[in-house]
Each structure stands twice: as C-alpha cells, then as structure tokens.
Motif scaffolding. Structure first.
Motif, mmCIF file in Angstrom:
data_model
loop_
_atom_site.group_PDB
_atom_site.id
_atom_site.type_symbol
_atom_site.label_atom_id
_atom_site.label_comp_id
_atom_site.label_asym_id
_atom_site.label_seq_id
_atom_site.Cartn_x
_atom_site.Cartn_y
_atom_site.Cartn_z
ATOM 1 N N ASN A 147 -13.801 -4.023 25.113
ATOM 2 C CA ASN A 147 -12.885 -5.344 25.101
ATOM 3 C C ASN A 147 -11.842 -5.003 26.043
ATOM 4 N N GLY A 148 -11.123 -3.805 26.257
ATOM 5 C CA GLY A 148 -10.207 -3.413 27.022
ATOM 6 C C GLY A 148 -10.664 -3.751 28.573
ATOM 7 N N ASN A 149 -11.738 -3.687 28.859
ATOM 8 C CA ASN A 149 -12.341 -3.727 30.326
ATOM 9 C C ASN A 149 -12.933 -5.228 30.448
ATOM 10 N N THR A 150 -12.073 -5.938 30.927
ATOM 11 C CA THR A 150 -12.402 -7.481 31.000
ATOM 12 C C THR A 150 -13.369 -7.889 31.796
ATOM 13 N N THR A 151 -13.597 -6.684 32.811
ATOM 14 C CA THR A 151 -14.475 -7.285 33.836
ATOM 15 C C THR A 151 -16.150 -6.902 33.447
ATOM 16 N N LEU A 152 -16.098 -6.452 32.269
ATOM 17 C CA LEU A 152 -17.417 -6.155 31.790
ATOM 18 C C LEU A 152 -18.264 -7.332 31.317
ATOM 19 N N PRO A 153 -19.667 -7.335 31.781
ATOM 20 C CA PRO A 153 -20.188 -8.540 31.284
ATOM 21 C C PRO A 153 -20.665 -8.614 29.665
ATOM 22 N N VAL A 154 -19.909 -7.929 28.787
ATOM 23 C CA VAL A 154 -19.954 -8.109 27.494
ATOM 24 C C VAL A 154 -18.864 -8.039 26.626
ATOM 25 N N MET A 155 -18.933 -8.495 25.424
ATOM 26 C CA MET A 155 -17.986 -8.374 24.368
ATOM 27 C C MET A 155 -18.216 -7.510 23.421
ATOM 28 N N ALA A 156 -17.373 -6.700 22.623
ATOM 29 C CA ALA A 156 -17.864 -6.015 21.437
ATOM 30 C C ALA A 156 -17.138 -6.324 20.243
ATOM 31 N N THR A 157 -17.890 -6.156 19.174
ATOM 32 C CA THR A 157 -17.112 -6.329 17.686
ATOM 33 C C THR A 157 -17.618 -5.159 17.089
ATOM 34 N N ALA A 158 -16.841 -4.660 16.098
ATOM 35 C CA ALA A 158 -17.158 -3.465 15.202
ATOM 36 C C ALA A 158 -17.224 -3.794 13.666
ATOM 37 N N ALA A 159 -18.245 -3.189 13.041
ATOM 38 C CA ALA A 159 -18.255 -3.509 11.611
ATOM 39 C C ALA A 159 -18.692 -2.164 11.091
ATOM 40 N N ALA A 160 -18.062 -1.563 10.141
ATOM 41 C CA ALA A 160 -18.419 -0.136 9.787
ATOM 42 C C ALA A 160 -18.402 0.700 10.811
ATOM 43 N N ALA A 161 -19.609 1.242 11.097
ATOM 44 C CA ALA A 161 -19.947 2.163 11.852
ATOM 45 C C ALA A 161 -20.763 1.929 13.141
ATOM 46 N N THR A 162 -20.796 0.595 13.151
ATOM 47 C CA THR A 162 -21.664 -0.089 14.103
ATOM 48 C C THR A 162 -20.839 -0.983 14.960
ATOM 49 N N VAL A 163 -21.338 -1.017 16.507
ATOM 50 C CA VAL A 163 -20.691 -1.797 17.424
ATOM 51 C C VAL A 163 -21.589 -2.627 17.990
ATOM 52 N N LEU A 165 -22.556 -5.325 20.803
ATOM 53 C CA LEU A 165 -22.163 -5.709 21.978
ATOM 54 C C LEU A 165 -23.117 -6.924 22.507
ATOM 55 N N THR A 166 -22.387 -8.208 22.871
ATOM 56 C CA THR A 166 -22.950 -9.378 23.215
ATOM 57 C C THR A 166 -22.590 -9.859 24.412
ATOM 58 N N SER A 167 -23.525 -10.098 25.332
ATOM 59 C CA SER A 167 -23.223 -10.476 26.688
ATOM 60 C C SER A 167 -22.312 -11.595 26.785
ATOM 61 N N THR A 168 -21.509 -11.819 28.132
ATOM 62 C CA THR A 168 -20.725 -12.882 28.077
ATOM 63 C C THR A 168 -21.216 -14.222 28.376
ATOM 64 N N PHE A 169 -22.440 -13.977 28.946
ATOM 65 C CA PHE A 169 -22.997 -15.044 29.548
ATOM 66 C C PHE A 169 -24.662 -15.218 28.938
ATOM 67 N N LYS A 170 -24.948 -16.292 28.883
ATOM 68 C CA LYS A 170 -26.599 -16.539 28.371
ATOM 69 C C LYS A 170 -27.640 -16.979 29.388
ATOM 70 N N SER A 171 -28.204 -16.114 29.587
ATOM 71 C CA SER A 171 -29.672 -16.305 30.300
ATOM 72 C C SER A 171 -30.537 -14.955 30.139
ATOM 73 N N VAL A 172 -31.776 -15.091 30.618
ATOM 74 C CA VAL A 172 -32.631 -14.054 30.563
ATOM 75 C C VAL A 172 -32.038 -12.995 31.377
ATOM 76 N N ASN A 173 -31.169 -12.959 32.443
ATOM 77 C CA ASN A 173 -30.692 -11.763 33.115
ATOM 78 C C ASN A 173 -29.473 -10.897 32.246
ATOM 79 N N ALA A 174 -29.176 -11.602 31.164
ATOM 80 C CA ALA A 174 -28.483 -10.771 30.510
ATOM 81 C C ALA A 174 -28.893 -9.554 29.702
ATOM 82 N N ASN A 175 -30.492 -9.489 29.900
ATOM 83 C CA ASN A 175 -31.236 -8.390 29.481
ATOM 84 C C ASN A 175 -31.178 -7.110 30.396
ATOM 85 N N GLU A 176 -30.513 -7.678 31.415
ATOM 86 C CA GLU A 176 -30.538 -6.633 32.443
ATOM 87 C C GLU A 176 -29.205 -5.632 32.250
#
Length: 521
Positions: A147-163, A165-176
């Motif tokens: 999250n500190g690197n705002t240029t990345l195409p993802v956002m991160a959330t942490a719950a217990a020992a799992t991170v 990652l969710t794409s910032t945009f919605k489309s089939v190309n987010a799978n890239e």
C-alpha cells in the motif's frame, strides 16, 4: 493572362506594388504521428471515452487514477519513449465487472533475518523481516509495503497471517497482475529468508477479474483525429474486430480511401506456445500487431503492449522503413531463462501472425519481428503483402509525401491534355506534368531510403485523364518499397588446407597482380 494569380485581381487600378505570397513550391510534408494508449481508468479527472493529451506520468496519474491500467501503461510508455506525443483514451470499468484478487499466506516466521523480495506486476516490493517477527506481523508488513507503493495496480489488506491483494481496476486484464518472489534469484542476491514459510497464489497471478470494456463510444469519439500508433491491450475477438474496422481498409476505415488517416493497432498476449499458435491462426489483419510473450513474464500484457507501441512510434517517426528488431522494451521483465520460447517456437509463432520478442544480453526483452496478424488474402490463400508493420508504415509515408506534393503544387489548377499550348506561369496541369511530378517525388523518396528501382517505377507508372470525366486524373502508382536486412545466411565452406595445385604455384611464382577471372598473373 500568362501568370495565374490566386488573390491579386486582374482588373486592379490602384498603384503600385502588390505582392501575393505562394508557398506551394516551398513546403515540406510534416505530420505529428501521435500514439494513443487506451485502457481502464479508476478515479481521476478524465472523462471516459474522450482522448486527452498526456505529457508526464503525473498527468496520467491525475487523469486516470494512480495504479489504474491506463496509468500503468503510461509508466511503460514513458520508460521507452520520452520524446513523442502521446494521448490517453480512458475507458470506464465494464458494467458488472469484477476485480481480481490473490492471497499471500505466511506459514512460518524466519529463523534468520532477511528480506522478502516480493514482486507485484513486475515491480519490486522489498519487505525486511526479523526472527522476532510473527506470521501476523509479517503479513501486516507486506500489506503496508504494498500500500505504500501507490503506483502498484493492487491494494492490500492483512488478516492474521494472510495478505489479500485486490486489483485497483476491474476487468479481465486484472488477471495479468503477477505475484512472485526472487526474480533475480540467488545469483542476483535474492532468496527467501531462512525458515520463512510463505505461500503465493498457485497460478502466480491474481484471478477472478472479469469484464471487457466497450470501445464503441470511445472509437466514435475519436472522429478523424489522427492517431498513428494505438496501444490496445485487449485481445478478445470483439475488441480486435472493432479496432480492425476502425483502422482497416474498408470505406470507413482509417486506411480506406475516404479517410486516408492510416495507422497501426498494437497489442500483446501472454500464453503458452500452443495457445499462442492457435490464437494466431484465428487472426488476419494487416493493421494489427500482437506480440506474444511467455506465461512466466512478471510484466502484464497491457504494459508489454504499451512498451511495444512506444518503441514502434519512436523508431517509425525517424524512419518507417527500418526494421524494429533489437529495440529493447525497457522495464519489461522477461520470463526466466528456462521458461522462454526457443528458436523453433519463435519461428513458428512469427509464421502464424504473432509478433515475437527475444531477450537481449542485458536481460531486457527486445523486438525480434514486428509481425502483423495478416496471413491470407480474401480467398483464404497464404499471402504476405501486409506481413510486417514496416510495409504499411513505409506506404503511409509515401502516400503522405505524394498527397502533400499534389495538394501544394496543384491546388486550384485547370486540367488539359498533353500537348496543349498554353502560356508559361498559368495554373494548368496535364497528365504529363503530373507524371513528371510523381517521378520527381519518387526520386526524393528513393534518396530518403523509402523505395528503390526508379527505372521500373517509371516504366509501370500510368497517369491518364479519365475518359468519362474530363475533370479527373487517374494514376496507377507502383512503388517498389525498400526492404529490410532481416536474415544474414552464411555457408561457411571451410578447408583444412587448400590444394597445392597449379593455380597456387602460379600465384606464388608471379611477380605481377593475380587475375582472379583467368587464374593468371
């Protein structure tokens, strides 16, 4: 009146000196060959489906949203082309589209301190860990780093020992979006800290992204604005068809006779050798070039497409007839050595309508062959007329040069038959005069390295007055486009020792020059 004036009246009575400036013999053809990047925006100030000029990465982030697909495409573009004009065509997220996501799970804390060398979408995200850290704290640290690197195409959330990652945009190309560790390996000083247990997505990519944007409104809104090089990162059949219709050879296409705008559509596709081979067999467009690359490349296809477009624009503006081979795609990460296409695979892909890339000595991918998807004529027979982007790029340059010459020198002329006797300086043109002008322009184009074989050009050039329309001239224009040095084949017919025959004796005993043709001195 022997001299044709465009503005000074023939019946002027007021003295004395009046001058009319005529630029028709002075100007040189100039055109700004813009690039256009199109992709999904997230937030930002731009209006969807409306192209806007972009001069810096900061402008791209502000207009299209930092970390969006289109913003990331501009990062790849500016890494490869800092000098030429580029615009962005933002697209709204498809209706009902879904973001892609993936989990990183920490299963064990490290027994030695070190660094997690994480890569997200090819970007390096280092995370330092200590032996006192727990899986939960390590997961939180990873999320903070992402999250500190705002240029990345993802956002991160942490719950217990799992991170997650969710794409910032919605489309089939987010799978890239790729998630990986230790891209440079132990030889590059990257290895997982001893004892650390970390699990990445099984496929190595975010998954679950759905939705392909609609290009219909965006293409319509382009109107007749000239855009020579379009980075279009979606390779589904519908998207490719829409852009082929816009840039193709139909009456309404940019290469059609009505619009005469020309241009190229450039994309990239990740896939296995067999998948790309099958994909290439389904395509047949002279205006689209799709670069195939390996599954294991950490860089997403939309950044590959943008880098490819940037280097194409930069090179073709300088010289549209030079091959693009050996041009590096900067900041694009190649697949590991053991997962790259080999010679046979690259050769087969290029033979099936896929542009190919190889890895240079610096580890960067570089263009190997700027293949278009064109493979067959209208009757489904193998054909190589539009096989390479250089063909249409060179032809566009020739036609623009020709159009400039004709429209500048004969903008308001009368038309007469060859042999008509008229006074010098009159705005009258004949088929012979036009033919001479076309030959003169061809000589200039040949001097500029765009064409060859002036003799056969003159022999086959035809300029005639239309038999059914006395105000029309018809031209058969047969340029011989210059070619490129793409293959250098050598037969190394070596010897361990030449025979000591009569020719050798003659050469050795001769005091005069040796005649290679006769074998005598």
């Amino acid at each position: 009146m022997p001299i044709s004036f465009a503005n000074i009246p023939a019946n002027i009575k007021v003295p004395l000196y009046w001058v009319e400036v005529d630029p028709s013999m002075a100007g040189l053809p100039t055109i700004n060959l813009r690039a256009l990047l199109t992709g999904v925006m997230v937030g930002g100030t731009a209006e969807p489906d409306i192209a806007v000029p972009i001069g810096s990465q900061a402008q791209a982030d502000a207009q299209f949203g930092e970390g969006s697909e289109l913003s990331r495409m501009f990062r790849a573009f500016f890494a490869n082309n800092f000098a030429n004009e580029v615009w962005g065509l933002p697209l709204a997220e498809p209706t009902g589209a879904a973001a892609a996501s993936a989990d990183i799970t920490i299963t064990n804390a490290p027994t030695e301190a070190g660094t997690i060398h994480l890569y997200v979408s090819g970007d390096y995200v280092p995370v330092n860990v200590l032996t006192t850290d727990t899986p939960t704290s390590i997961a939180a640290a990873i999320a903070d780093a992402v999250n500190g690197n705002t240029t990345l195409p993802v956002m991160a959330t942490a719950a217990a020992a799992t991170v997650t990652l969710t794409s910032t945009f919605k489309s089939v190309n987010a799978n890239e979006i790729n998630v990986s560790l230790n891209y440079y390996g132990s030889t590059g000083g990257q290895q997982t800290p001893v004892g650390l247990g970390i699990t990445l997505p099984a496929t190595g990519f975010l998954t679950g992204g759905t939705g392909t944007p609609s290009f219909t409104t965006a293409i319509t809104n382009l109107g007749d604005e000239p855009f020579e090089y379009v980075a279009m990162p979606y390779t589904d059949s519908n998207s490719l068809f829409e852009w082929d219709q816009e840039y193709g050879f139909t009456d309404q296409g940019r290469w059609g006779w009505q619009r005469e705008l020309f241009g190229h559509v450039i994309s990239a596709k990740r896939g296995t050798y067999s998948a790309l081979l099958v994909f290439g067999d389904t395509l047949n467009s002279g205006v689209e070039s799709i670069m195939g690359f390996e599954v294991a490349s950490p860089s997403p296809s939309f950044e590959w497409a943008s880098a490819y477009t940037a280097k194409t624009q930069r090179a073709f503006i300088n010289d549209p007839a030079r091959p693009l081979q050996a041009l590096s795609l900067n900041q694009i990460k190649a697949a590991p050595i053991h997962q790259r296409f080999d010679f046979v695979e690259l050769n087969s892909l290029a033979s099936n309508g896929i542009a190919i890339q190889k890895i240079g000595s610096d580890g960067q991918p570089m263009i190997a062959r700027e293949q278009t998807t064109y493979q067959m004529n209208l009757y489904g027979q193998p054909d190589d007329a539009y096989e390479l982007m250089t063909t249409l790029a060179t032809l566009a340059k020739l036609l623009r040069n020709q159009k400039h010459a004709i429209t500048s020198k004969f903008p308001r002329h009368k038309l007469a038959n060859d042999g008509t006797k008229f006074g010098p300086g009159q705005a009258i043109v004949t088929p012979g005069i036009i033919k001479a002008e076309l030959i003169n322009q061809y000589q200039q184009d040949m001097y500029d390295g765009l064409v060859e074989d002036l003799v056969n050009f003159k022999r086959n050039l035809q300029v005639e007055r239309d038999p059914n329309d006395p105000n029309r001239v018809n031209v058969l224009y047969p340029p011989d486009l210059i070619n490129q040095l793409r293959i250098f084949a050598v037969l190394a017919q070596f010897r361990l020792q030449y025979d000591r025959g009569i020719d050798t004796q003659i050469i050795g005993n001769s005091t005069g020059p040796y005649n290679a043709a006769s074998g005598a001195a």
